[in-house]
Motif scaffolding. Structure first.
Motif, PDB file in Angstrom:
ATOM      1  N   TRP A 164       0.823  -1.211   0.000  1.00  9.03           N
ATOM      2  CA  TRP A 164       0.000   0.000   0.000  1.00  9.03           C
ATOM      3  C   TRP A 164       0.862   1.268   0.000  1.00  9.03           C
ATOM      4  O   TRP A 164       0.349   2.363  -0.131  1.00  9.03           O
ATOM      5  CB  TRP A 164      -0.953   0.009   1.200  1.00  9.03           C
ATOM      6  N   ASP A 165       2.181   1.127   0.170  1.00  7.29           N
ATOM      7  CA  ASP A 165       3.071   2.279   0.151  1.00  7.29           C
ATOM      8  C   ASP A 165       3.912   2.329  -1.126  1.00  7.29           C
ATOM      9  O   ASP A 165       4.930   3.036  -1.185  1.00  7.29           O
ATOM     10  CB  ASP A 165       4.034   2.233   1.343  1.00  7.29           C
ATOM     11  N   SER A 166       3.527   1.592  -2.120  1.00 11.84           N
ATOM     12  CA  SER A 166       4.336   1.504  -3.341  1.00 11.84           C
ATOM     13  C   SER A 166       3.429   1.659  -4.577  1.00 11.84           C
ATOM     14  O   SER A 166       2.307   1.141  -4.579  1.00 11.84           O
ATOM     15  CB  SER A 166       5.044   0.139  -3.388  1.00 11.84           C
ATOM     16  N   PRO A 167       3.933   2.380  -5.604  1.00  7.37           N
ATOM     17  CA  PRO A 167       5.218   3.064  -5.713  1.00  7.37           C
ATOM     18  C   PRO A 167       5.277   4.331  -4.849  1.00  7.37           C
ATOM     19  O   PRO A 167       4.273   5.019  -4.674  1.00  7.37           O
ATOM     20  CB  PRO A 167       5.323   3.395  -7.193  1.00  7.37           C
ATOM     21  N   LEU A 168       6.468   4.586  -4.328  1.00 10.58           N
ATOM     22  CA  LEU A 168       6.683   5.686  -3.388  1.00 10.58           C
ATOM     23  C   LEU A 168       7.698   6.665  -3.965  1.00 10.58           C
ATOM     24  O   LEU A 168       8.784   6.270  -4.396  1.00 10.58           O
ATOM     25  CB  LEU A 168       7.203   5.120  -2.057  1.00 10.58           C
ATOM     26  N   PHE A 169       7.347   7.949  -3.970  1.00  5.96           N
ATOM     27  CA  PHE A 169       8.254   9.008  -4.420  1.00  5.96           C
ATOM     28  C   PHE A 169       8.555   9.922  -3.232  1.00  5.96           C
ATOM     29  O   PHE A 169       7.652  10.580  -2.702  1.00  5.96           O
ATOM     30  CB  PHE A 169       7.621   9.810  -5.569  1.00  5.96           C
ATOM     31  N   ASN A 181      12.717  19.030  -7.461  1.00  3.77           N
ATOM     32  CA  ASN A 181      11.628  19.174  -8.419  1.00  3.77           C
ATOM     33  C   ASN A 181      10.843  17.865  -8.439  1.00  3.77           C
ATOM     34  O   ASN A 181      11.418  16.784  -8.273  1.00  3.77           O
ATOM     35  CB  ASN A 181      12.177  19.466  -9.816  1.00  3.77           C
ATOM     36  N   LEU A 182       9.557  17.969  -8.629  1.00  6.53           N
ATOM     37  CA  LEU A 182       8.756  16.754  -8.700  1.00  6.53           C
ATOM     38  C   LEU A 182       9.143  15.937  -9.934  1.00  6.53           C
ATOM     39  O   LEU A 182       9.308  16.499 -11.025  1.00  6.53           O
ATOM     40  CB  LEU A 182       7.267  17.097  -8.776  1.00  6.53           C
ATOM     41  N   PRO A 183       9.272  14.616  -9.792  1.00  4.48           N
ATOM     42  CA  PRO A 183       9.581  13.759 -10.946  1.00  4.48           C
ATOM     43  C   PRO A 183       8.298  13.456 -11.729  1.00  4.48           C
ATOM     44  O   PRO A 183       7.758  12.344 -11.664  1.00  4.48           O
ATOM     45  CB  PRO A 183      10.160  12.510 -10.286  1.00  4.48           C
ATOM     46  N   TYR A 184       7.843  14.455 -12.470  1.00  2.28           N
ATOM     47  CA  TYR A 184       6.541  14.343 -13.123  1.00  2.28           C
ATOM     48  C   TYR A 184       6.447  13.117 -14.032  1.00  2.28           C
ATOM     49  O   TYR A 184       5.428  12.415 -14.035  1.00  2.28           O
ATOM     50  CB  TYR A 184       6.252  15.604 -13.949  1.00  2.28           C
ATOM     51  N   GLU A 185       7.501  12.858 -14.796  1.00  2.00           N
ATOM     52  CA  GLU A 185       7.442  11.753 -15.748  1.00  2.00           C
ATOM     53  C   GLU A 185       7.328  10.413 -15.028  1.00  2.00           C
ATOM     54  O   GLU A 185       6.518   9.557 -15.411  1.00  2.00           O
ATOM     55  CB  GLU A 185       8.684  11.761 -16.641  1.00  2.00           C
ATOM     56  N   ALA A 186       8.114  10.237 -13.966  1.00  2.00           N
ATOM     57  CA  ALA A 186       8.067   8.983 -13.223  1.00  2.00           C
ATOM     58  C   ALA A 186       6.717   8.793 -12.541  1.00  2.00           C
ATOM     59  O   ALA A 186       6.166   7.682 -12.510  1.00  2.00           O
ATOM     60  CB  ALA A 186       9.195   8.942 -12.193  1.00  2.00           C
ATOM     61  N   LEU A 192       1.274   6.118 -12.684  1.00  2.00           N
ATOM     62  CA  LEU A 192      -0.184   6.226 -12.672  1.00  2.00           C
ATOM     63  C   LEU A 192      -0.838   5.756 -13.968  1.00  2.00           C
ATOM     64  O   LEU A 192      -1.925   5.177 -13.948  1.00  2.00           O
ATOM     65  CB  LEU A 192      -0.589   7.678 -12.400  1.00  2.00           C
ATOM     66  N   PHE A 193      -0.166   5.993 -15.098  1.00  2.00           N
ATOM     67  CA  PHE A 193      -0.813   5.758 -16.387  1.00  2.00           C
ATOM     68  C   PHE A 193      -0.247   4.582 -17.175  1.00  2.00           C
ATOM     69  O   PHE A 193      -0.901   4.089 -18.092  1.00  2.00           O
ATOM     70  CB  PHE A 193      -0.748   7.020 -17.250  1.00  2.00           C
ATOM     71  N   LYS A 194       0.952   4.123 -16.826  1.00  2.00           N
ATOM     72  CA  LYS A 194       1.558   3.026 -17.563  1.00  2.00           C
ATOM     73  C   LYS A 194       1.673   1.748 -16.735  1.00  2.00           C
ATOM     74  O   LYS A 194       2.235   0.762 -17.197  1.00  2.00           O
ATOM     75  CB  LYS A 194       2.948   3.433 -18.073  1.00  2.00           C
ATOM     76  N   ARG A 195       1.159   1.793 -15.536  1.00  2.00           N
ATOM     77  CA  ARG A 195       1.231   0.635 -14.659  1.00  2.00           C
ATOM     78  C   ARG A 195      -0.164   0.063 -14.498  1.00  2.00           C
ATOM     79  O   ARG A 195      -1.144   0.802 -14.369  1.00  2.00           O
ATOM     80  CB  ARG A 195       1.802   1.056 -13.294  1.00  2.00           C
ATOM     81  N   LYS A 196      -0.251  -1.259 -14.474  1.00  2.00           N
ATOM     82  CA  LYS A 196      -1.546  -1.896 -14.295  1.00  2.00           C
ATOM     83  C   LYS A 196      -2.050  -1.680 -12.878  1.00  2.00           C
ATOM     84  O   LYS A 196      -1.272  -1.631 -11.927  1.00  2.00           O
ATOM     85  CB  LYS A 196      -1.446  -3.402 -14.570  1.00  2.00           C
TER      86      LYS A 196
END
Length: 277
Positions: free
Chosen positions: A149-154, A161-166, A171-175
């Motif tokens: 429940w704590d993963s993925p964690l940034f 700077n926020l790692p927007y791409e990661a 959020l969008f490329k992970r099932k």
């Protein structure tokens, strides 16, 4: 669509980061973004966090608001004190599994001194009182990426700077995590489930109660029928408290039943481990 859970000390920059994410998503995805937090509920934080019942009510309201807004099109950002000793992170994980949508955590990592300074620099109407601030810092439990429940964690430091791409990839490329017996709604198909639910949860309580006579903090208790073990708790638990948790679990399980009754023990052990720590 995805859920972003913000966490960190009070005054650690969560709201600023949530707004940065909101702006990025709106500009680059074309999706609607909902930010849910105490402000959206008109909750006065110094009053809420000085009263345990009000705090519970606000947390329940935040969870309900997230549940209402999570859908296949929009992005939801939960901007609140989500890791102040409670089972909310696990409940949110169950929620996103049921909704079959990805999620991630953004941990705004600051020192006590930095957060204290940022608190004093706020407008007086927006500040935490020192007593409330200190209590919330003491109660904070840092997320652990080893937990599902704590993963993925940034983890974000104050000058990062926020790692927007990661974050977008998470959020969008992970099932989405697949629904399981504890989160997938099914109709109650037989009275056997209710019978097994009652019997198995009672057996687990007796294992814990009897183990308290000989166990010490740190022991792992084996429960018949469960592959997971109970971490023996750091405080003595009376039967009244255990029965209350059992009733809560049964109420939840009735609306999320499993056809595989062999999973009940594991589900209850997971619930107890999270609720009592």
């Amino acid at each position: 669509m995805p859920l972003v859970v913000m966490c960190g000390y009070p005054c650690s920059g969560k709201t600023r980061r949530a707004e940065e994410l909101k702006e990025h998503f709106e500009q680059n995805t074309g999706r609607k973004v909902h930010v849910v937090g105490e402000k959206s509920l008109d909750a006065e934080k110094n009053i809420v966090y000085s009263d345990s019942q009000q705090e519970k009510n606000v947390r329940a309201a935040l969870k309900a608001e997230v549940e209402r807004k999570v859908n296949k099109d929009d992005i939801v950002i939960l901007d609140s004190l989500n890791y102040i000793k409670g089972k909310l992170p696990y409940e949110l994980f169950c929620l996103i599994k049921h909704a079959q949508t990805p999620h991630c955590l953004v941990y705004c990592l600051t020192s006590d001194d930095v957060s204290t300074l940022w608190n004093t620099e706020r407008d007086s109407s927006e500040q935490y009182t020192q007593d409330i601030f200190d209590a919330l810092v003491l109660r904070f439990e840092a997320p652990d990426s080893r937990n599902r429940w704590d993963s993925p964690l940034f983890t974000i430091l104050k000058d990062d700077n926020l790692p927007y791409e990661a974050i977008s990839d998470a959020l969008f490329k992970r099932k989405a995590p697949p629904p399981n017996q504890s989160t997938q709604s099914q109709p109650l198909s037989s009275t056997n489930f209710l019978y097994e639910l009652d019997k198995i949860t009672q057996e687990v309580l007796m294992v814990i109660f009897n183990a308290q006579k000989t166990s010490v903090p740190g022991d792992l208790l084996t429960v018949p029928g469960a592959t997971e073990k109970i971490s023996f708790f750091l405080h003595i638990i009376n039967m009244a408290e255990l029965r209350k948790l059992r009733r809560q679990f049964i109420s939840y399980a009735k609306t999320h039943p499993t056809e595989n009754t062999g999973q009940i023990s594991n589900m209850f052990v997971q619930y107890l481990n999270k609720s009592l720590h």
